[in-house]
Design a protein around this motif. Structure first.
Motif, PDB file in Angstrom:
ATOM      1  N   THR A 132       0.837  -1.207   0.000  1.00  0.00           N
ATOM      2  CA  THR A 132       0.000   0.000   0.000  1.00  0.00           C
ATOM      3  C   THR A 132       0.867   1.251   0.000  1.00  0.00           C
ATOM      4  O   THR A 132       0.605   2.213  -0.736  1.00  0.00           O
ATOM      5  CB  THR A 132      -0.923   0.016   1.232  1.00  0.00           C
ATOM      6  OG1 THR A 132      -1.748  -1.149   1.232  1.00  0.00           O
ATOM      7  CG2 THR A 132      -1.818   1.252   1.215  1.00  0.00           C
TER       8      THR A 132
ATOM      9  N   SER B 214      -6.216  -3.294   6.219  1.00  0.00           N
ATOM     10  CA  SER B 214      -7.474  -3.751   6.800  1.00  0.00           C
ATOM     11  C   SER B 214      -8.541  -3.986   5.735  1.00  0.00           C
ATOM     12  O   SER B 214      -9.389  -4.875   5.870  1.00  0.00           O
ATOM     13  CB  SER B 214      -7.982  -2.736   7.834  1.00  0.00           C
ATOM     14  OG  SER B 214      -8.372  -1.528   7.218  1.00  0.00           O
ATOM     15  N   SER B 215      -8.500  -3.221   4.635  1.00  0.00           N
ATOM     16  CA  SER B 215      -9.479  -3.401   3.557  1.00  0.00           C
ATOM     17  C   SER B 215      -9.284  -4.746   2.860  1.00  0.00           C
ATOM     18  O   SER B 215     -10.257  -5.441   2.552  1.00  0.00           O
ATOM     19  CB  SER B 215      -9.370  -2.266   2.542  1.00  0.00           C
ATOM     20  OG  SER B 215      -9.742  -1.024   3.100  1.00  0.00           O
ATOM     21  N   VAL B 216      -8.020  -5.119   2.616  1.00  0.00           N
ATOM     22  CA  VAL B 216      -7.743  -6.402   1.969  1.00  0.00           C
ATOM     23  C   VAL B 216      -8.208  -7.549   2.859  1.00  0.00           C
ATOM     24  O   VAL B 216      -8.837  -8.505   2.395  1.00  0.00           O
ATOM     25  CB  VAL B 216      -6.246  -6.537   1.646  1.00  0.00           C
ATOM     26  CG1 VAL B 216      -5.912  -7.950   1.176  1.00  0.00           C
ATOM     27  CG2 VAL B 216      -5.849  -5.525   0.576  1.00  0.00           C
TER      28      VAL B 216
ATOM     29  N   ARG C 206      -5.023   1.245   6.685  1.00  0.00           N
ATOM     30  CA  ARG C 206      -6.377   1.067   6.163  1.00  0.00           C
ATOM     31  C   ARG C 206      -6.365   0.247   4.861  1.00  0.00           C
ATOM     32  O   ARG C 206      -7.319  -0.459   4.567  1.00  0.00           O
ATOM     33  CB  ARG C 206      -7.045   2.428   5.949  1.00  0.00           C
ATOM     34  CG  ARG C 206      -7.424   3.103   7.255  1.00  0.00           C
ATOM     35  CD  ARG C 206      -8.074   4.439   7.054  1.00  0.00           C
ATOM     36  NE  ARG C 206      -8.406   5.075   8.319  1.00  0.00           N
ATOM     37  CZ  ARG C 206      -9.538   4.894   8.999  1.00  0.00           C
ATOM     38  NH1 ARG C 206     -10.465   4.074   8.498  1.00  0.00           N
ATOM     39  NH2 ARG C 206      -9.758   5.506  10.143  1.00  0.00           N
ATOM     40  N   GLY C 207      -5.306   0.354   4.088  1.00  0.00           N
ATOM     41  CA  GLY C 207      -5.174  -0.529   2.927  1.00  0.00           C
ATOM     42  C   GLY C 207      -5.081  -1.978   3.356  1.00  0.00           C
ATOM     43  O   GLY C 207      -5.707  -2.877   2.766  1.00  0.00           O
TER      44      GLY C 207
ATOM     45  N   ASN D 118     -20.522   6.935  -0.957  1.00  0.00           N
ATOM     46  CA  ASN D 118     -19.859   5.995  -0.051  1.00  0.00           C
ATOM     47  C   ASN D 118     -20.516   6.010   1.328  1.00  0.00           C
ATOM     48  O   ASN D 118     -20.673   4.951   1.962  1.00  0.00           O
ATOM     49  CB  ASN D 118     -18.378   6.357   0.076  1.00  0.00           C
ATOM     50  CG  ASN D 118     -17.637   5.424   0.993  1.00  0.00           C
ATOM     51  OD1 ASN D 118     -17.370   4.272   0.666  1.00  0.00           O
ATOM     52  ND2 ASN D 118     -17.289   5.914   2.181  1.00  0.00           N
TER      53      ASN D 118
ATOM     54  N   ILE E 223     -12.138  -7.772   2.801  1.00  0.00           N
ATOM     55  CA  ILE E 223     -12.674  -8.388   1.579  1.00  0.00           C
ATOM     56  C   ILE E 223     -12.471  -9.900   1.619  1.00  0.00           C
ATOM     57  O   ILE E 223     -13.377 -10.675   1.293  1.00  0.00           O
ATOM     58  CB  ILE E 223     -12.003  -7.776   0.338  1.00  0.00           C
ATOM     59  CG1 ILE E 223     -12.383  -6.296   0.202  1.00  0.00           C
ATOM     60  CG2 ILE E 223     -12.389  -8.540  -0.924  1.00  0.00           C
ATOM     61  CD1 ILE E 223     -11.606  -5.547  -0.856  1.00  0.00           C
TER      62      ILE E 223
ATOM     63  N   THR F 106     -15.907  -2.630   6.355  1.00  0.00           N
ATOM     64  CA  THR F 106     -14.618  -1.968   6.594  1.00  0.00           C
ATOM     65  C   THR F 106     -14.092  -1.189   5.392  1.00  0.00           C
ATOM     66  O   THR F 106     -13.602  -0.063   5.556  1.00  0.00           O
ATOM     67  CB  THR F 106     -13.578  -2.998   7.066  1.00  0.00           C
ATOM     68  OG1 THR F 106     -14.024  -3.578   8.296  1.00  0.00           O
ATOM     69  CG2 THR F 106     -12.226  -2.356   7.271  1.00  0.00           C
ATOM     70  N   PRO F 107     -14.137  -1.727   4.143  1.00  0.00           N
ATOM     71  CA  PRO F 107     -13.641  -0.932   3.013  1.00  0.00           C
ATOM     72  C   PRO F 107     -14.341   0.416   2.865  1.00  0.00           C
ATOM     73  O   PRO F 107     -13.701   1.418   2.513  1.00  0.00           O
ATOM     74  CB  PRO F 107     -13.912  -1.847   1.807  1.00  0.00           C
ATOM     75  CG  PRO F 107     -13.858  -3.229   2.367  1.00  0.00           C
ATOM     76  CD  PRO F 107     -14.474  -3.104   3.729  1.00  0.00           C
TER      77      PRO F 107
ATOM     78  N   ASN G 222     -12.982   2.731   5.504  1.00  0.00           N
ATOM     79  CA  ASN G 222     -11.644   3.194   5.128  1.00  0.00           C
ATOM     80  C   ASN G 222     -11.684   4.200   3.983  1.00  0.00           C
ATOM     81  O   ASN G 222     -10.932   5.185   3.985  1.00  0.00           O
ATOM     82  CB  ASN G 222     -10.783   1.996   4.733  1.00  0.00           C
ATOM     83  CG  ASN G 222     -10.449   1.118   5.918  1.00  0.00           C
ATOM     84  OD1 ASN G 222     -10.460   1.566   7.063  1.00  0.00           O
ATOM     85  ND2 ASN G 222     -10.159  -0.146   5.659  1.00  0.00           N
ATOM     86  N   LEU G 223     -12.549   3.961   2.999  1.00  0.00           N
ATOM     87  CA  LEU G 223     -12.670   4.892   1.877  1.00  0.00           C
ATOM     88  C   LEU G 223     -13.187   6.245   2.354  1.00  0.00           C
ATOM     89  O   LEU G 223     -12.769   7.290   1.833  1.00  0.00           O
ATOM     90  CB  LEU G 223     -13.607   4.318   0.807  1.00  0.00           C
ATOM     91  CG  LEU G 223     -13.805   5.177  -0.444  1.00  0.00           C
ATOM     92  CD1 LEU G 223     -12.473   5.473  -1.124  1.00  0.00           C
ATOM     93  CD2 LEU G 223     -14.764   4.488  -1.419  1.00  0.00           C
TER      94      LEU G 223
END
Length: 279
Positions: free
Chosen positions: A52, A80-82, A77-78, A205, A85, A182-183, A186-187
């Motif tokens: 990230t 945690s997003s992965v 946050r990158g 969003n 998903i 979560t994504p 984070n976004l």
């Protein structure tokens, strides 16, 4: 007369054979899956954090202008997003698509069912939560206050117990489906940090976050407790730690979800009112 293969090829084949045996007899052996998946989760989390940082520095011109604390949170946050998903997708498959936890299957109690896939997924998730919790302590309070530390501590304990014991994996996966929100969370932070708080994407969003939170963190938790009620004759056969997993952890997380949901609703109303005034 046939010529013997070169020694280098024979050596390579020997190493490949040994590698296959290692994967088959150790990494993918039932008794080692919890440990290898946990370590894999830690390794993958750190790798995604670094990727990230690398990709953001190359493809987002504003990354270099962020403060050091903002870059740490951006990368986190990158990561945690992965994870979100990954674990939410597998959990949705296990709970609602596969027949692993179906009442029609004759192979034992629902609360005792597990598989290599479910154990592997939970192990990766434990590895992520341990990594994220460690980063929280290292950078405290940049990555979250006491409520986030409490949330992750509960997650590590509950998911670890379910992974190692094989009990209550159905309800653990139900709770982990909530990571699907979560994504969007984070976004929302990324758009705010990038100065896009007044953009249509921020509004869209926020609406998606509201609906996703309502479904995955409110309604799904009601369904979880309904499922526990219907299958209480099985649930009561769990030991004391399993009962705490089924009743205590979802209750604590459910209360936190309600509190955060109220904040999301308040923020969405504020964003909608601001967008109306700008029209």
């Amino acid at each position: 007369m046939m010529q013997a293969p070169p020694r280098s090829i024979m050596t390579l084949d020997a190493y490949q054979y040994k590698a296959k045996l290692l994967v088959k007899d150790y990494l993918l052996a039932d008794s080692y899956i919890p440990y290898t998946s946990l370590l894999g989760g830690i390794f993958i989390s750190k790798m995604v954090y670094d990727l990230t940082e690398l990709l953001s520095s190359y493809y987002y011109i504003g990354y270099s202008s962020l403060t050091k604390t903002q870059r740490i949170e951006w990368n986190n946050r990158g990561m945690s997003s992965v994870h979100a998903i990954f674990i939410s997708a597998i959990s949705i498959y296990l709970v609602f698509i596969s027949n692993m936890f179906s009442d029609n299957r004759p192979d034992g109690l629902i609360i005792s069912r597990s598989s290599n896939l479910s154990t592997f997924a939970l192990g990766v998730s434990v590895g992520y939560f341990i990594t994220d919790l460690t980063m929280m302590f290292w950078a405290y309070p940049i990555l979250g206050g006491k409520e986030y530390v409490f949330h992750h501590f509960l997650s590590v304990v509950a998911v670890s117990y379910s992974m190692f014991s094989g009990e209550g994996q159905l309800y653990t996966c139900m709770v982990l489906i909530s990571e699907a929100t979560t994504p969007a969370v984070n976004l929302r932070w990324i758009l705010d940090t990038a100065g896009m708080k007044r953009s249509w994407l921020y509004l869209v969003n926020g609406s998606i976050l509201f609906l996703g939170w309502l479904v995955a963190r409110i309604l799904l938790f009601f369904y979880l407790f309904y499922h526990v009620y219907v299958h209480y004759d099985q649930v009561k056969q769990m030991d004391i730690y399993g009962l705490l997993l089924v009743f205590g952890v979802p209750s604590a997380l459910g209360i936190m979800n309600m509190i955060w949901f109220a904040k999301i609703l308040k923020g969405l109303k504020k964003t909608w009112n601001s967008s109306r005034r700008n029209i």
